[in-house]
Motif scaffolding. Sequence first.
Motif, short mmCIF file in Angstrom:
data_model
loop_
_atom_site.label_atom_id
_atom_site.label_comp_id
_atom_site.label_asym_id
_atom_site.label_seq_id
_atom_site.Cartn_x
_atom_site.Cartn_y
_atom_site.Cartn_z
N GLY A 39 0.85 -1.20 0.00
CA GLY A 39 0.00 0.00 0.00
C GLY A 39 0.88 1.24 0.00
O GLY A 39 1.56 1.52 0.98
N THR A 130 -2.50 -0.93 3.84
CA THR A 130 -3.60 -0.99 2.89
C THR A 130 -4.87 -0.43 3.53
O THR A 130 -4.88 -0.05 4.70
CB THR A 130 -3.88 -2.44 2.44
OG1 THR A 130 -4.29 -3.20 3.58
CG2 THR A 130 -2.65 -3.07 1.84
N ASP A 131 -5.94 -0.42 2.77
CA ASP A 131 -7.17 0.18 3.28
C ASP A 131 -8.36 -0.74 3.08
O ASP A 131 -9.49 -0.29 3.04
CB ASP A 131 -7.41 1.51 2.57
CG ASP A 131 -7.52 1.34 1.06
OD1 ASP A 131 -7.39 0.19 0.58
OD2 ASP A 131 -7.73 2.35 0.37
N ASN A 132 -8.12 -2.04 2.92
CA ASN A 132 -9.28 -2.92 2.74
C ASN A 132 -9.09 -4.25 3.45
O ASN A 132 -7.97 -4.73 3.61
CB ASN A 132 -9.58 -3.12 1.26
CG ASN A 132 -8.53 -3.97 0.59
OD1 ASN A 132 -8.66 -5.19 0.56
ND2 ASN A 132 -7.48 -3.35 0.09
N ARG A 136 -6.00 -7.24 4.05
CA ARG A 136 -5.47 -7.43 5.41
C ARG A 136 -5.40 -8.92 5.77
O ARG A 136 -4.41 -9.40 6.33
CB ARG A 136 -6.33 -6.70 6.44
CG ARG A 136 -6.13 -5.21 6.41
CD ARG A 136 -6.72 -4.52 7.63
NE ARG A 136 -6.65 -3.08 7.44
CZ ARG A 136 -5.54 -2.36 7.63
NH1 ARG A 136 -4.45 -2.93 8.07
NH2 ARG A 136 -5.55 -1.06 7.40
N SER A 154 -3.81 1.61 10.33
CA SER A 154 -4.99 2.07 9.60
C SER A 154 -5.34 3.49 10.06
O SER A 154 -5.00 3.89 11.17
CB SER A 154 -6.17 1.13 9.83
OG SER A 154 -6.58 1.18 11.18
N LEU A 156 -8.55 6.62 9.46
CA LEU A 156 -9.80 7.07 8.85
C LEU A 156 -10.29 8.29 9.62
O LEU A 156 -10.20 8.31 10.86
CB LEU A 156 -10.84 5.94 8.91
CG LEU A 156 -12.13 6.14 8.14
CD1 LEU A 156 -11.88 6.20 6.64
CD2 LEU A 156 -13.11 5.00 8.44
N SER A 188 -14.50 3.46 3.62
CA SER A 188 -13.17 3.76 3.09
C SER A 188 -12.90 5.25 3.22
O SER A 188 -13.80 6.04 3.47
CB SER A 188 -13.10 3.35 1.62
OG SER A 188 -13.89 4.23 0.86
N CYS A 189 -11.60 5.62 3.03
CA CYS A 189 -11.22 7.03 3.11
C CYS A 189 -11.99 7.86 2.10
O CYS A 189 -12.34 9.00 2.36
CB CYS A 189 -9.73 7.20 2.83
SG CYS A 189 -8.71 6.76 4.21
N VAL A 194 -10.55 11.66 5.52
CA VAL A 194 -9.43 11.48 6.45
C VAL A 194 -8.61 12.76 6.49
O VAL A 194 -8.42 13.41 5.46
CB VAL A 194 -8.57 10.27 6.03
CG1 VAL A 194 -7.92 10.47 4.66
CG2 VAL A 194 -7.50 9.94 7.07
N PRO A 199 -2.93 9.61 8.99
CA PRO A 199 -2.10 8.50 8.51
C PRO A 199 -0.61 8.82 8.61
O PRO A 199 0.21 7.91 8.77
CB PRO A 199 -2.54 8.30 7.05
CG PRO A 199 -3.37 9.48 6.70
CD PRO A 199 -3.92 10.03 7.98
N LYS A 273 -12.95 0.56 -5.36
CA LYS A 273 -12.83 1.68 -4.43
C LYS A 273 -14.19 2.06 -3.88
O LYS A 273 -14.34 2.44 -2.75
CB LYS A 273 -12.21 2.88 -5.14
CG LYS A 273 -10.75 2.66 -5.45
CD LYS A 273 -10.17 3.87 -6.10
CE LYS A 273 -8.71 3.64 -6.37
NZ LYS A 273 -8.15 4.67 -7.20
#
Length: 394
Positions: A39, A130-132, A136, A154, A156, A188-189, A194, A199, A273
């Motif tokens: 990521g 990562t963001d999902n 993960r 993570s 957010l 999600s972002c 965010v 982050p 996304k």
Amino acid sequence: MASRLSNEEISRYGRQLILPEIGVTGQLNIQNSAVLIVGCGGLGCPIAQYLSAAGIGHLGLVDYDAVELGNLHRQVLHSEKTVGHSKVDSIKEAVTRLNSNVTCTVHHVVLSSSNAVDIIKRYDVIADATDNVATRYLINDSCVRLGKPLVSGSALRFEGQLTVYNFEGGPCYRCIFPAPPPAETVTSCSEGGVLGAVPGVIGNLQAIEIIKIVTGLKPSFSQKLLTYDAITGSFMAIKLRPRQPSCKGCGEHSQLSTTIDYVQWCGSGPDDKVCQINLLGAEDRISAHEYQSVANSNKPHLLVDVRPIVEYEICSLPNSINIPLATLQGSTELITRHLSNHLSTVYIVCRRGNDSQLAVQRLKHQLPSATIVKDLIGGLETWSREVDNSFPQY
Ligand SMILES: [Zn+2]
């Protein structure tokens, strides 16, 4: 494997070299380590930046995506010049500019069951940036199989989290989260927003944990979850449960295999996304182009924008009224007041065409039966893309 430092390295790393906890041995350990960052976004950028500055020997970067203008407020190794370039190449360029001693390997792929083990096995420590959820689990399972420590972050809105998994008998991600959350509850972002520096904070902490692991200092957040709330300015560390013998990842009866379909299991994947829902029949919907004709012909209608006020204030279509989805239930009367014998058509618009469908479902049975209620397919994003390029996207 380098066994002594050059004069250039002594000058470059002098400030961390004189820390007794690092010293020459620690610095050599950093330089002989390989770290994979999965990521290359808001977390990946600060991790890559500080690991490179510290002299990490080999940095691996995984990301399938390209840099967009909307990334730059938080993904600070990318730049206006690299918009449109792949994120992995953009970071490699920035890292090389910072420290040309770092060997950078780019993996311009979607990490999947078929390539994860092969990529991850080449590195000593793995950073999950990562963001999902699907990715993960995939990273966790691959790290369990290969015995690699996993530094997971993570972020957010105004909140961030950090944990180290699979470190010296500590729990893995599955020990803590045996099953994925329902796909529709994951934000999600791009949907939740965010603050860029959040982050940044978490990514920097991930870099520190990684440096502590490779120098033998041990991480602070194995079997612990650090949470950061930027609104209250508070950090909190929560002790997590230990490794679970019954864990399907790292437990006695591990059920890991290379054939797990993570995207199907989690109900969402790394490359969608925004997930599109489909709640309505064609008769309850109108395309962006069809709505354009309605608007141009001045046909009487009511356009209701159901986005939150904060988004409506960013941009909106002319003659629309704003009734956020959350308050729609109590606003039927307001809509009815706008309607008359001549005006019995209501169009609903939102950002991407999901909330508008929910709104149509709710309103259909609450408004007078002669009322036609339709949603604008794909929302304002599709309007901007297909009808009016000057309409902003955020
Ligand atoms: Zn486990």
